[in-house]
Design an enzyme around this catalytic site. Structure first.
Site, short mmCIF file in Angstrom:
data_model
loop_
_atom_site.label_atom_id
_atom_site.label_comp_id
_atom_site.label_asym_id
_atom_site.label_seq_id
_atom_site.Cartn_x
_atom_site.Cartn_y
_atom_site.Cartn_z
NE ARG A 1 -20.05 16.51 18.02
CZ ARG A 1 -21.11 16.31 18.82
NH1 ARG A 1 -22.32 16.40 18.35
NH2 ARG A 1 -20.93 16.02 20.09
NE ARG B 1 -6.09 38.78 22.75
CZ ARG B 1 -6.53 39.61 21.80
NH1 ARG B 1 -5.70 40.39 21.15
NH2 ARG B 1 -7.82 39.63 21.50
CG HIS C 1 -7.03 38.49 16.18
ND1 HIS C 1 -6.35 39.43 16.92
CD2 HIS C 1 -8.32 38.55 16.58
CE1 HIS C 1 -7.20 40.04 17.72
NE2 HIS C 1 -8.41 39.53 17.54
CE LYS D 1 -20.06 18.93 21.78
NZ LYS D 1 -21.22 19.68 22.23
CG LEU E 1 -23.34 20.18 17.86
CD1 LEU E 1 -22.01 20.88 17.69
CD2 LEU E 1 -23.44 19.56 19.22
N1 PDD Z 1 -23.81 19.63 24.25
N2 PDD Z 1 -26.79 21.21 20.46
C1 PDD Z 1 -25.92 21.89 21.23
C2 PDD Z 1 -25.82 23.35 21.09
C3 PDD Z 1 -25.10 21.17 22.14
O1 PDD Z 1 -24.22 21.83 22.89
C4 PDD Z 1 -25.24 19.77 22.26
C5 PDD Z 1 -24.40 18.95 23.21
C6 PDD Z 1 -26.19 19.12 21.45
C7 PDD Z 1 -26.39 17.63 21.49
O2 PDD Z 1 -25.31 16.96 20.90
P1 PDD Z 1 -24.91 15.48 21.35
O3 PDD Z 1 -26.10 14.64 21.12
O4 PDD Z 1 -23.79 15.14 20.44
O5 PDD Z 1 -24.53 15.56 22.80
C8 PDD Z 1 -26.93 19.87 20.55
C9 PDD Z 1 -22.94 18.99 25.19
C10 PDD Z 1 -23.55 17.79 25.84
C11 PDD Z 1 -22.47 20.02 26.19
O6 PDD Z 1 -22.04 21.07 25.72
O7 PDD Z 1 -22.55 19.80 27.39
#
Ligand code: PDD
Length: 276
Positions: free
Chosen positions: A51, A99, A101, A146, A201
């Protein structure tokens, strides 16, 4: 003092320095991963790295370290910090630059990792389920990536706590998208329902749970669940690296009852993976 990883070196946390012009700091121009550690071993490492690679490719940030190399460093950190049960946090930023963009031409990405002790989810909460509230999903249109731009998530969790809830669910056009740091599943008439990977996500835990559900021959509908459909649902749960599979007891005061049979089954299977 805890050890951390920064750009190929393991150093004391107090000695890890990143220029204040780093684009991760200035623009949230970065991706991250939170990987679970059980018994000193990173859990589902490959899935997290895949990912992160997808996110980095999308943002055109070259990866300075391969997944195996990073895993070796992660293992070293875990050992040095004696982090048997916790998480490894990994962040990759575009790096320091004036800085402006637009992507800088010559820049060295910043990679860092630290470990943090995190307990298993509270047994009592898992036994009775958690209470959630809903909040508007004010995030952007690229939630598959992410990135570290997590203010809506931070504010959402804060609001949930102020309203006496365990966490909040984001709602977009009347449809539940996901939690502030977890994915959301509901069960209706024996079928699992979860939002498709369309501006949410793609959770590593979500994918594992879907795999388990497939193996159990459960019917899955990847579709958005409207909040007004919640009353017709029999069970619900959250999935996430830290939360694992967490039963939901209520949403906005709508009672879903104690953890249902399907939730408990999936939880048991997921815990089986952890034990293995
Ligand atoms: N967060 N959705 C969001 C918005 C998230 O931030 C996360 C994970 C998940 C679950 O994804 P996974 O199963 O891959 O952990 C879903 C992490 C744990 C965090 O930001 O702390």
């Amino acid at each position: 003092m805890a050890k951390v990883f920064l750009n190929g070196e393991i150093v004391d946390e107090g000695d890890a320095r990143v220029p204040i012009t780093d684009r991760g700091l200035v623009f949230a121009d970065a991706v991250y991963e939170v990987v679970r550690v059980y018994r000193g071993e990173p859990f589902l490492w490959r899935e997290h790295m895949e990912r992160m690679e997808r996110g980095a490719r999308f943002l055109e940030i070259p990866l300075p370290f391969g997944p195996e190399e990073l895993r070796e460093y992660a293992l070293e950190l875990i050992e040095l910090n004696e982090c048997d049960l916790g998480v490894v946090y990994i962040q990759l930023t575009r790096g320091p630059a004036p800085r402006l963009h637009r992507f800088p031409e010559r820049v060295r990405p910043t990679t860092f990792m630290f470990t943090q002790e995190v307990a298993r989810p509270d047994r009592e909460l898992v036994r009775r389920g958690v209470d959630l509230v809903t909040i508007p999903d004010v995030r952007w249109g690229l939630c598959e990536v992410k990135t570290v731009g997590l203010l809506p998530n931070v504010l959402g969790k804060e609001e949930a706590a102020k309203r006496g809830a365990f966490d909040a669910l984001f709602v977009r056009d009347g449809v539940i998208t996901e939690g502030t740091s977890s994915n959301f599943f509901a069960v209706r008439d024996g079928r699992l329902i979860t939002h498709p990977v369309d501006n949410i996500l793609p959770g590593v835990t979500r994918a594992k749970v879907l795999e388990i559900a497939g193996g159990l021959g459960l019917e899955v509908q990847e579709r958005g669940l409207r909040i007004d459909e919640l009353r017709a649902c029999d069970e619900a749960f959250l999935t996430g690296t830290v939360l694992e599979v967490m039963p939901v007891r209520s949403v906005d005061g709508i009672e879903l009852g104690p953890p249902g049979a399907l939730t408990r089954r999936l939880l048991e299977e997921y815990e089986g993976l952890i034990e293995a």
